[in-house]
Each structure stands twice: as structure tokens, then as C-alpha cells.
Design an enzyme around this catalytic site. Structure first.
Site, PDB file in Angstrom:
ATOM      1  N   HIS A   1      14.142   5.140  -1.465  1.00 44.18           N
ATOM      2  CA  HIS A   1      12.846   6.093  -0.922  1.00 44.18           C
ATOM      3  C   HIS A   1      13.555   8.034  -1.805  1.00 44.18           C
ATOM      4  CE1 HIS A   1       8.982   3.819   0.570  1.00 44.18           C
ATOM      5  NE2 HIS A   1      10.156   3.222   0.862  1.00 44.18           N
TER       6      HIS A   1
ATOM      7  N   ASP B   1       0.627   4.374  -6.834  1.00 47.92           N
ATOM      8  CA  ASP B   1       0.761   5.176  -6.922  1.00 47.92           C
ATOM      9  C   ASP B   1       1.735   5.338  -6.454  1.00 47.92           C
ATOM     10  OD1 ASP B   1      -0.462   4.667  -4.005  1.00 47.92           O
ATOM     11  OD2 ASP B   1      -0.818   7.207  -3.627  1.00 47.92           O
TER      12      ASP B   1
ATOM     13  N   HIS C   1      -0.001  -0.887  -3.768  1.00 49.78           N
ATOM     14  CA  HIS C   1      -0.443  -0.036  -4.356  1.00 49.78           C
ATOM     15  C   HIS C   1       0.636   0.889  -5.699  1.00 49.78           C
ATOM     16  CE1 HIS C   1       3.224   2.872  -3.027  1.00 49.78           C
ATOM     17  NE2 HIS C   1       3.298   1.834  -1.934  1.00 49.78           N
TER      18      HIS C   1
ATOM     19  N   GLU D   1      -2.976   4.995  -1.959  1.00 45.87           N
ATOM     20  CA  GLU D   1      -1.790   4.507  -0.737  1.00 45.87           C
ATOM     21  C   GLU D   1      -0.842   5.535  -0.062  1.00 45.87           C
ATOM     22  OE1 GLU D   1       1.260   3.114   2.241  1.00 45.87           O
ATOM     23  OE2 GLU D   1       1.585   4.421   0.219  1.00 45.87           O
ATOM     24  N   GLU D   2       0.124   7.103  -1.463  1.00 42.12           N
ATOM     25  CA  GLU D   2       1.190   7.259  -0.593  1.00 42.12           C
ATOM     26  C   GLU D   2      -0.041   8.812   0.344  1.00 42.12           C
ATOM     27  OE1 GLU D   2       4.032   6.981  -0.301  1.00 42.12           O
ATOM     28  OE2 GLU D   2       4.014   5.684  -1.564  1.00 42.12           O
TER      29      GLU D   2
ATOM     30  N   ASP E   1       1.182  -7.156   3.245  1.00 40.39           N
ATOM     31  CA  ASP E   1       1.073  -5.659   2.463  1.00 40.39           C
ATOM     32  C   ASP E   1       2.423  -5.429   2.381  1.00 40.39           C
ATOM     33  OD1 ASP E   1       0.257  -3.075   0.982  1.00 40.39           O
ATOM     34  OD2 ASP E   1      -0.623  -2.268   2.763  1.00 40.39           O
TER      35      ASP E   1
ATOM     36  N   ASP F   1       8.475   0.897  -4.431  1.00 41.64           N
ATOM     37  CA  ASP F   1       7.509   1.569  -3.920  1.00 41.64           C
ATOM     38  C   ASP F   1       6.226   1.914  -4.643  1.00 41.64           C
ATOM     39  OD1 ASP F   1       5.774   1.860  -2.085  1.00 41.64           O
ATOM     40  OD2 ASP F   1       6.367   4.027  -1.360  1.00 41.64           O
TER      41      ASP F   1
HETATM   42 ZN   LIG Z   1       4.901   2.570  -0.736  1.00 39.20          ZN
END
Ligand SMILES: [Zn+2]
Ligand SMILES: *[C@@H]1O[C@H](CO)[C@@H](O)[C@H](O)[C@H]1NC(C)=O
Ligand SMILES: *[C@@H]1O[C@H](CO)[C@@H](O)[C@H](O)[C@H]1NC(C)=O
Ligand SMILES: *[C@@H]1O[C@H](CO)[C@@H](O)[C@H](O)[C@H]1NC(C)=O
Ligand SMILES: *[C@@H]1O[C@H](CO)[C@@H](O)[C@H](O)[C@H]1NC(C)=O
Length: 543
Positions: free
Chosen positions: A504, A165, A163, A230-231, A257, A196
Site C-alpha cells: 500500500h 478504484d 474493486h 471501495e477506497e 473479497d 489493491d
Molecule cells: Zn482494497
């Protein structure tokens, strides 16, 4: 990965917020396990023979490498990149990080940056965008679907997901001046999205670009899906990609994924790195709890106010956690698979979960991250009440986020919640809810598993074991259940204990070498997927 609330929930079994805390617990848990084992062995000697037999039973052979050995060596392109290509790799990733493709909420995304992404990848990957056998489509305005037509239409296609975003990032607390600067420091690229998940977005396209520049044409068709929301749930991106593929009658042999990682020095008692591949995701419920009461003056209050009633209900939820379900879900597969790799005495314990399962379950619930593996978790995330210091509050409401263990359903969890609170004055309204994802097949006959094992062996020879894992958070791949039963979540990047706190959070980063390895992994994975599998359905798969 989807982020809910301000802190990202941990996802892998090995994902722990602080390396130090983790090490401390592991030592304690290990010591305690050992003590418990001694105690048991003293009294239940008869079991010892069975236990040891299970621990030291011969391992099943590794899967079918002869499939790949049979392929002509000449046919195979080596995953080695020139200095110029390696510079290109790094700079293309940095450029992607600099685009602020932030999802603030489902209705608030940086569409300027999302729109700039298409011309950016067109320029970065000229071979991908000009190959006659590759079709590119924009889906839902900002998401991308690539169809790579293989030369053998008999082979069932697979799909790679990533993804575009990212979650927001403010510069406060970062070692670099700006989380969107993609600054290079000590062999790392820093920035939001380096793990991510722009590493996968750019890594997949770059691996394909390099293959094409070497005149590669796949035998097996595949798809690349790059979602843009996705987020915030994937409704506008991944779900539309799925609808499009469904309307074409596509079935996939597997989906890969983001999700889990290669953990190095993180799993207690296992020395070699462990590649953990997510085979399922927990479900989730977000619900609002509301209590209303007659407003009035605080000088003559009723016995209970809405705040008191709601607080009591919430306290009951915290005091009565959902049941420990270790052994009832796929988390046990991970321990079974890794059992022989643990050092003594953990190997004995893990090889004999039929005996030690309840004990291991108890230990896993001691830290939040491993607790998340063994039960449905309950997190009270918001509480609103009160309007004035001398006014009886007319209402109080709170939001609770549950993450559902693989062996439970939304309905079962709600049933337990009702029973636990047991108070009609508390109204429960569902904000969103979905069941845990189906468990993908994990055995040596499964095509995707064979491909991952082979590719990990090719690119990460130091990895000691490849084991199934569980994602505690969610990914775009959860929307793909109608297209395949084989969904896997794996980011081919090595994680060490010192990397965990960054994850993250602040100082998200990827090592340049680690990123090159990721590209090599995808480069090999695409080639390894070209083999035909004996159990493959021999239908004609039209794209
Ligand atoms: Zn992610
Ligand atoms: C949106 O992205 C553009 C281009 O990357 C950037 O200039 C702008 O500051 C971003 N806006 C927000 C609110 O993040
Ligand atoms: C929650 O309670 C606050 C404070 O009483 C109130 O302002 C708000 O409207 C309530 N929200 C919901 C969804 O009931
Ligand atoms: C639940 O509460 C949140 C926060 O107060 C609010 O934004 C949301 O609209 C509420 N949802 C429902 C279904 O009441
Ligand atoms: C899968 O298909 C069923 C039946 O057509 C549909 O109800 C369901 O919403 C689909 N699930 C997803 C995640 O698309």
C-alpha cells in the site's frame, strides 16, 4: 481496501510496517514468553500435564476432501495455461494498471478512467461478455455486476468481489518512473493497484474467461461484483450492488473479497506459509472534538484556553488506551487454530491460552500492528486551532479515528471516551461510525471454508495452515451482511517479510508468477464450488 488518512492502517495480524522491526520484536517477545513460561512451570507444576495434553492432542482431520475426490477426474479442468495465455494474463493486468482509476475522495474520482474501464474489459474478456448464461450489468454508472447462471438451480449461489478504484500515487520514491506505467522488472509488475485490487478484478475475469474457453459451464451459480469506489466507502458501487441483489431476494452461500494474504515467514515461530482468511473487520468511529472559549487578547489571558482544554482531553485519551480485550474476540481463534504449527515453546503457549492468554495479550500490545488486534485503537489524526500569535483562540478542534475491537460496539466506545475525558467543555460530534462486522462461521462444516481449504491445497501445496484472521481495515464486503452470514476476506497471493514495507505504499507490485497463481486459485475455486453440500438448503434459487 479502504485507505483513511495518508497512511494505510495495517490490516492483518501479521501486517507489520517494517520487516526488521518485526523480527526484532518477535525475537524479544519469544524470549520473554519463554522466560515467563519457565517461571510459571517452576511454580505451577501441576498444570504441566494438562498443558502438554492440550498441546499434543491429535489434530482434527482435514475437511472432507472426499467430496472433491468423488468428482470425476475427467470433468475437472486443469489450471495449466499455455505460454500465449500466460502472456495474455500479464498484458491484460498491465493494461488495467495503466488506467488511472483513482479515488481522491468520495466526490472526486477519475471518472474518465472509470468510464474507460468497461470497454477495456469487454475487449479483454470476449467469452465472458458473450456467454449465453452470463448477464452483465453496470451499476452506479461505473461498477459491474456479473450473474453467472449455473446449470443446477438447487445450489445456493456465492459471490466474488473486487474493486476497480485505487488510492492516489505520486511517482516520488518509486523505483519505476511512473506508478501507472505497469512496468515489468525482475519478474514483477510494478504499479498502483497491482495488489489493491486490480489483481483480483482482472484475475477473477481472466479465470472465468479461461474456463469458458475450455467450454466450462458451472453447476453452481455465482456473482461477480466489481465496485468502483471501495477506497472511499463503497456507497456508489458496492452498496448499490447490494441493494440490487436484495431487491431480487438473493441469499448467498458465501462472499469472497480482498483482505488477508498467504503469509510466508511472517508469523513468528511458524515455518510454513500460513493462509490467513479474514472472518471479520473492526468497526470504526471518526469523531470531531471541539472546544470553544471567549476570544480575547493574549496580554490578559484566561487560565485555560481552548487549546489547553482540548489538548488535555486528547492527552487523557492517549494515556488511557481502551482495554486489552485479547481472548474476548475472534483473534483468539487464529491463535488456537495455528497453535500446533508453532515451534516449541510457542506451541505450548498457544495451545494453552486458557492459561497463557493474558500473557500473550500483553505481548501482543507491544507493537502497533499486533496491538490493533487486541483492543480498540485511538488515533488523533487532525488538530486545528489558533488564528494569530497574540489572540486567544476562539476554538480548537481535533479529529480522532477509533478502530473498534470485535467485542465492543460504537456506543460502548463512546461511553468510555466520555468517562475518560470527563469534561463538559469538550463537544464530541460524530463524523461516521459503524460497529465491528459480524464474525463469519469458521468450521469444517462451512461450505466456503471447505472450498477455500481445498482450493489452497490444490494451488498452494506448500501452505501449512489455513487460519481465520481479522481485518483491521475495511472492505466493500462489509456492505453484504444482509445477503449472507459468511463473508471472507482473502487475496490468494504470497507475502514475505520483504514485501511488507511495499504494501500500500511505494513500489506496490505483484510477481508475474504470483499473479498466475492467483488466477489458478480462482479457476480452481469456481470448479471446487460446484460440489453440492449435504447441509445445503434445497430451495430453488432464482437469479
Ligand atoms: Zn482494497
Ligand atoms: C484520469 O485518467 C485518465 C485516463 O486514464 C488520465 O489520462 C488522466 O491523467 C487521469 N487524471 C487524473 C487527474 O488522474
Ligand atoms: C476547527 O478550528 C479551525 C481553527 O480554529 C477553524 O477554522 C475550523 O472552522 C474549525 N472546524 C470545525 C469543524 O469546527
Ligand atoms: C470534522 O472535522 C473535519 C476536519 O476539520 C471536517 O472536514 C468535518 O466536516 C467535521 N465534521 C463534523 C461533523 O463536524
Ligand atoms: C440490512 O437490512 C436492515 C433491515 O432491512 C437495514 O436496516 C440495514 O441498513 C441493512 N444493512 C446493510 C448493510 O445494508
Amino acid at each position: 481496501m479502504i485507505r483513511r488518512g495518508t497512511r494505510r492502517s495495517p490490516r492483518g495480524p501479521e501486517r507489520r510496517p517494517e520487516g526488521a522491526k518485526m523480527a526484532a520484536l518477535s525475537g524479544r517477545a519469544r524470549g520473554a514468553l519463554w522466560v515467563a513460561l519457565l517461571a510459571l512451570c517452576g511454580t505451577v507444576l501441576a498444570l504441566l500435564a494438562v498443558v502438554l495434553a492440550r498441546t499434543y492432542a491429535p489434530r482434527s482431520p482435514s475437511p472432507a476432501p472426499e467430496l472433491w475426490a468423488r468428482r470425476s477426474r475427467q470433468q475437472r479442468l486443469e489450471p495449466t495455461f499455455s505460454p500465449q495465455e500466460r502472456r495474455e494474463l500479464k498484458e491484460a493486468l498491465q493494461g488495467a494498471i495503466r488506467m488511472q482509476t483513482v479515488s481522491f475522495s468520495a466526490n472526486d474520482q477519475n471518472t474518465t478512467a472509470l468510464a474507460e474501464f468497461e470497454p477495456y474489459i469487454r475487449k479483454a474478456f470476449p467469452a465472458v461478455f458473450s456467454a449465453a448464461f452470463i448477464k452483465h450489468e453496470v451499476i452506479g454508472e461505473y461498477s459491474h455486476l456479473f450473474t453467472i447462471q449455473g446449470s443446477n438451480a438447487q445450489l445456493q449461489p456465492y459471490m466474488l468481489l473486487a474493486h476497480i478504484d485505487v488510492v492516489p500515487a505520486s511517482p516520488d520514491g518509486w523505483d519505476v518512473s511512473d506508478p501507472f506505467s505497469a512496468e515489468e522488472r525482475d519478474g514483477f509488475i510494478y504499479g498502483r493497484g497491482t495488489l489493491d485490487n486490480k489483481n483480483s478484478v482482472m484475475g477473477i475475469l481472466h479465470a472465468l474467461e479461461f474456463l469458458l474457453r475450455r467450454n466450462y459451464r458451472p453447476h453452481r451459480s455465482f456473482y461477480i461484483g466489481l465496485g468502483h469506489d471501495e477506497e472511499v466507502g463503497g456507497r456508489k458501487g458496492a452498496m448499490k450492488i447490494v441493494a440490487e441483489l436484495e431487491s431480487r431476494g438473493i441469499q448467498l452461500s458465501f462472499v469472497l473479497d480482498e483482505g488477508s494474504f498467504i503469509f510466508d515467514g511472517i508469523v513468528t515461530g511458524i515455518e510454513k506459509p500460513v493462509a490467513s482468511i479474514g472472518i471479520t473487520e473492526k468497526g470504526a468511529i471518526t469523531a470531531n472534538f471541539t472546544v470553544t472559549s471567549e476570544p480575547g487578547h493574549s496580554s490578559a489571558p484566561p487560565k485555560r484556553t481552548s487549546i489547553g482544554i482540548l489538548s488535555e482531553a486528547l492527552a487523557k485519551l492517549e494515556q488511557h488506551p481502551m482495554p486489552n480485550l485479547f481472548g474476548h474476540g475472534p483473534e483468539i481463534l487464529m491463535f488456537e487454530q495455528l497453535a500446533p504449527d508453532f515451534s516449541f515453546p510457542l506451541n505450548v503457549i498457544m495451545s494453552n491460552l486458557w492459561l497463557f492468554g493474558p500473557l500473550v495479550g500483553r505481548f501482543l500490545e507491544q507493537t502497533p500492528t499486533t496491538n490493533a488486534l487486541v483492543r480498540t485503537t485511538t488515533a488523533i489524526t487532525m488538530f486545528h486551532a489558533g488564528v494569530k500569535s497574540n489572540v486567544i483562540p476562539p476554538s480548537a478542534n481535533a479529529t480522532v479515528n477509533f478502530r473498534i475491537h470485535s467485542s465492543q460496539t460504537v456506543d460502548e466506545v463512546l461511553g468510555i471516551v466520555d468517562k475518560t475525558i470527563d469534561d463538559k467543555r469538550v463537544k464530541i460530534e460524530m463524523e461516521s461510525a459503524f460497529d465491528p462486522l459480524p464474525v463469519s462461521p469458521w468450521d469444517d462444516q462451512t461450505f466456503g471454508v471447505q472450498v477455500f481449504r481445498q482450493t489452497i491445497q490444490d494451488v498452494f501445496p506448500d501452505v501449512g495452515s489455513v487460519a481465520p484472521g481479522i481485518c483491521v481495515g475495511n472492505t466493500d464486503s462489509r456492505h453484504f451482511v444482509n445477503l449472507t452470514n459468511a463473508i471472507y476476506r482473502f487475496n490468494p497471493v504470497i507475502f514475505k517479510p520483504e514485501d511488507l514495507p511495499r504494501f500500500h505504499g511505494l513500489n506496490e507490485r505483484i510477481s508475474i508468477e504470483g499473479y498466475e497463481k492467483q488466477v489458478q486459485f480462482i479457476f480452481q475455486l469456481i470448479q471446487n464450488s460446484d460440489i453440492s453440500q449435504s447441509t445445503e438448503p434445497h430451495a430453488n434459487h432464482e437469479l
